[in-house]
Design an enzyme around this catalytic site. Structure first.
Site, mmCIF file in Angstrom:
data_model
loop_
_atom_site.group_PDB
_atom_site.id
_atom_site.type_symbol
_atom_site.label_atom_id
_atom_site.label_comp_id
_atom_site.label_asym_id
_atom_site.label_seq_id
_atom_site.Cartn_x
_atom_site.Cartn_y
_atom_site.Cartn_z
ATOM 1 N N ASP A 1 1.290 -1.216 -0.276
ATOM 2 C CA ASP A 1 0.355 -0.098 0.028
ATOM 3 C C ASP A 1 1.002 1.364 0.081
ATOM 4 O O ASP A 1 2.357 0.987 0.341
ATOM 5 C CB ASP A 1 -0.765 -0.024 0.918
ATOM 6 C CG ASP A 1 -2.089 1.709 1.353
ATOM 7 O OD1 ASP A 1 -2.657 0.984 0.026
ATOM 8 O OD2 ASP A 1 -1.857 2.279 2.445
ATOM 9 N N GLU B 1 -1.386 -0.873 -5.946
ATOM 10 C CA GLU B 1 -2.827 -0.529 -5.807
ATOM 11 C C GLU B 1 -2.478 -0.033 -7.270
ATOM 12 O O GLU B 1 -1.414 1.001 -7.075
ATOM 13 C CB GLU B 1 -2.723 0.718 -5.174
ATOM 14 C CG GLU B 1 -4.004 0.194 -3.944
ATOM 15 C CD GLU B 1 -3.284 1.802 -2.547
ATOM 16 O OE1 GLU B 1 -4.292 2.000 -2.758
ATOM 17 O OE2 GLU B 1 -2.427 2.190 -2.080
ATOM 18 N N ASP C 1 -2.895 1.881 7.305
ATOM 19 C CA ASP C 1 -1.851 1.317 5.877
ATOM 20 C C ASP C 1 -1.120 -0.189 5.984
ATOM 21 O O ASP C 1 -1.779 -1.388 5.306
ATOM 22 C CB ASP C 1 -0.119 2.316 6.105
ATOM 23 C CG ASP C 1 -0.525 3.319 6.081
ATOM 24 O OD1 ASP C 1 -1.526 3.802 5.945
ATOM 25 O OD2 ASP C 1 0.171 3.839 6.508
#
Ligand SMILES: [Zn+2]
Length: 407
Positions: free
Chosen positions: A196, A280, A361
């Protein structure tokens, strides 16, 4: 697969003059080619072919008074420049008719001696070589000193010599990779990971590890800030201001180098340790930026992702990109409940459904991995990616399969 390896070059004064000449000649031939096509277009005539351009703009031009100096540089450099102009037109046309992906490419523009990047390319038949003493021997330029910062894994097929905005020279070699050697270098593993883009760190892993910028990058960034402050204090038009501006440009180049080095180190490590990597995908253009604080990192993130992408392809790893609307920071990675959006300053939260306490996170990184189908199932067998396509939009309350918490 083809890769580029860049090394710093240290040409002496004579070689710098010869390189400047080569840059100039390559530029002139490129511009002549663009002009020839423009003229044909305006006159409604068909575009001249590559062969016609080569004859007219190189062979015949050398015999004229205005272009006789073209004979002072390697002919291959000039041919390559024509080919580059051709490629620029091909990209432009395929961008126009939609066969080329990515952002729209404009028509080729004229090159200028003031451009930040000057370059010439030598292909295999240009009689360039690496000498016994490790210099790069270039036709009509000489044997240039090279700083070999790492090993070349194979014999290069071509080399581009580049001068950047702050007057540094580089040799960029093209190498065909060897799949057998690559597989030996990075044997298969059954580990998988989700990454992430952290709010306070560069990246956060589904293992809980948080990765910040390394010290050498932070130091380069600090120097850049200092140089920028000094520049802002200098009087406009003064000689000191010109000097300060050069200092800022150099500091910028250092930061860019340090960032690239950091991305290389981290991407190689992650690819080497994991068979499947989920990230992502922030490259989707035109989407509303709901996570404003993260957009600061976007530029660095996309170059990091492109390194992961080519390294994954090279070493037979699986890289899964998940859509940016997947609610990774709103979903509980333990029970799958979607808890709703959280303000950016919320670092830790407790799931209302199951009571699990999450680091924002790390929870997101685990969800990135789950959404990509890389999670390990309850019985320990890795779930192969491909079965779960990247999610493109937020779905109802069950964005994620439940119960398969990442290992
Ligand atoms: Zn929960």
């Amino acid at each position: 697969m083809q890769l580029r390896y860049a090394f710093r070059l240290y040409p002496d004064a004579g070689q710098r003059t010869a390189l400047a000449r080569a840059f100039g000649c390559a530029r002139v031939v490129f511009n002549d080619a663009v002009r020839a096509r423009e003229d044909a277009r305006k006159a409604g005539r068909p575009f001249p072919t590559a062969g016609q351009l080569s004859r007219k703009l190189i062979t015949e031009a050398k015999r004229t008074k205005e272009r006789s100096w073209l004979g002072e540089v390697s002919a291959v450099v000039l041919q390559q420049s024509l080919r580059d102009a051709e490629a620029a037109y091909r990209n432009f046309f395929s961008s126009l008719n939609g066969t080329r992906k990515g952002p729209r490419t404009g028509p080729p523009r004229f090159k200028s001696r003031k451009d930040a990047r000057q370059s010439v390319r030598f292909t295999a038949n240009a009689r360039w070589s690496i000498t016994g003493s490790g210099r790069l021997s270039l036709p009509k330029i000489g044997a240039v000193k090279v700083k070999w910062s790492r090993m070349l894994p194979a014999a290069p097929t071509s080399v581009t010599v580049v001068m950047d905005a702050v007057g540094r020279y580089f040799a960029s070699f093209v190498i065909d990779t060897d799949p057998v050697a690559d597989r030996a270098r990075m044997p298969e593993t059954d580990r998988t990971i989700g990454i992430d883009l952290g709010l306070t760190h560069f990246a956060v892993l589904s293992t809980g590890e948080k990765i910040g910028s390394p010290r050498f990058l932070r130091r380069a960034e600090k120097k850049l800030k200092k140089a920028q402050r000094e520049l802002s204090r200098k009087q406009k038009g003064s000689r000191n201001r010109a000097k300060a501006r050069l200092k800022v440009a150099r500091a910028h180049a250092k930061v860019a180098d340090a960032r690239r080095e950091f991305h290389h180190q981290l991407s190689t490590r992650l690819i080497s340790e994991n068979q499947g990597i989920a990230v992502e995908d922030l490259s989707v253009a035109g989407l509303a930026r709901t996570r404003l604080a993260k957009s600061v990192h976007d530029a660095g993130w996309s170059s990091f992702i492109s390194m992961l992408t080519y390294k994954a392809a090279r070493y037979g790893r699986t890289l899964v990109k998940i859509g940016r609307f997947t609610p990774t920071s709103q979903t509980c990675c333990t029970c799958g409940a979607v808890d709703g959006p959280k303000p950016l300053d919320v670092r830790e939260w407790t799931c209302a459904a199951c009571g699990a306490v999450h680091d924002r996170d790390v929870n997101a990184a685990i969800n990135v991995k789950t959404a990509a189908g890389l999670a390990v199932s309850a019985c320990g067998a890795p779930v192969r990616p491909g079965a779960v396509p990247a999610q493109r939009e937020e779905t109802g309350s069950h964005g994620f399969p439940t119960g398969n918490r990442a290992a």
